[in-house]
Motif scaffolding. Structure first.
Motif, PDB file in Angstrom:
ATOM      1  N   LEU A 135       0.873  -1.170   0.000  1.00 10.40           N
ATOM      2  CA  LEU A 135       0.000   0.000   0.000  1.00 10.40           C
ATOM      3  C   LEU A 135       0.912   1.222   0.000  1.00 10.40           C
ATOM      4  O   LEU A 135       1.669   1.440   0.949  1.00 10.40           O
ATOM      5  CB  LEU A 135      -0.911   0.017   1.227  1.00 10.40           C
ATOM      6  CG  LEU A 135      -1.745   1.290   1.432  1.00 10.40           C
ATOM      7  CD1 LEU A 135      -2.714   1.497   0.272  1.00 10.40           C
ATOM      8  CD2 LEU A 135      -2.482   1.228   2.756  1.00 10.40           C
ATOM      9  N   SER A 137       1.864   5.401  -0.256  1.00  8.02           N
ATOM     10  CA  SER A 137       1.346   6.584   0.442  1.00  8.02           C
ATOM     11  C   SER A 137       0.290   7.320  -0.381  1.00  8.02           C
ATOM     12  O   SER A 137      -0.476   8.102   0.157  1.00  8.02           O
ATOM     13  CB  SER A 137       2.489   7.531   0.810  1.00  8.02           C
ATOM     14  OG  SER A 137       3.120   8.001  -0.358  1.00  8.02           O
ATOM     15  N   GLU A 138       0.219   7.052  -1.683  1.00  8.87           N
ATOM     16  CA  GLU A 138      -0.794   7.652  -2.546  1.00  8.87           C
ATOM     17  C   GLU A 138      -2.052   6.796  -2.637  1.00  8.87           C
ATOM     18  O   GLU A 138      -2.965   7.099  -3.394  1.00  8.87           O
ATOM     19  CB  GLU A 138      -0.231   7.874  -3.952  1.00  8.87           C
ATOM     20  CG  GLU A 138       0.941   8.829  -3.997  1.00  8.87           C
ATOM     21  CD  GLU A 138       0.535  10.264  -3.733  1.00  8.87           C
ATOM     22  OE1 GLU A 138      -0.518  10.685  -4.215  1.00  8.87           O
ATOM     23  OE2 GLU A 138       1.290  10.947  -3.024  1.00  8.87           O
ATOM     24  N   GLY A 139      -2.080   5.676  -1.896  1.00  8.80           N
ATOM     25  CA  GLY A 139      -3.260   4.825  -1.877  1.00  8.80           C
ATOM     26  C   GLY A 139      -3.273   3.730  -2.929  1.00  8.80           C
ATOM     27  O   GLY A 139      -4.288   3.059  -3.111  1.00  8.80           O
TER      28      GLY A 139
END
Length: 150
Positions: A135, A137-139
């Protein structure tokens, strides 16, 4: 505590950025060992050992029962590593540039490296057999499969 607790067998492991890594008895809460190792990301059990990425991006392998250092890998220093995840025959960590790095659990040598995403990997990795779930950090969610000989 900054990192997630790890329960493994009769032990619970806790780490913090401002303190130590400790092993506690699951039954009594007694501190069994303590070592000066700061981590905010976490750790992974690997058989009778414990893998930890520290505040500087050094990956450590400790004896899970005593806390004795078995090896440390400094090649990924300052890469803002995720917590390690255990796969068959390897440990894997993510970094601030979206790379995954696989290390040999016996001695910490780098086995492979692959760019999974273009943004930081901050969330804990999930390893199931030969698949690592990432996962970013931008999703972004990604499943990376490793080859049997990697």
């Amino acid at each position: 505590m900054d990192a997630e607790l790890l329960a493994d067998g009769e032990m619970i492991y806790a780490a913090s950025y401002g303190g130590d890594l400790v092993a506690l008895s699951r039954d009594t809460g007694t501190i069994l060992w303590r070592t000066a190792l700061r981590s905010y990301t976490g750790m992974a059990g690997f058989g009778t050992t414990l893998a930890v990425s520290d505040e500087d991006g050094v990956v450590w392998m400790l004896d899970a029962t005593t806390g004795a250092v078995q090896w440390k890998q400094e090649a990924l220093k300052y890469r803002q590593l995720s917590a390690p995840a255990a796969q068959p025959g390897a440990l894997v960590v993510g970094d601030f540039e979206g790379y995954l790095h696989w290390l040999a659990p016996q001695d910490g040598r780098l086995l492979a490296r692959d760019r999974a995403v273009r943004d930081p990997i901050r969330a804990p990795l999930i390893a199931r057999d030969r698949i690592v779930f990432v996962l970013s950090s931008e999703g972004k969610i990604l499943a990376v499969e490793t080859r049997p000989n990697s």
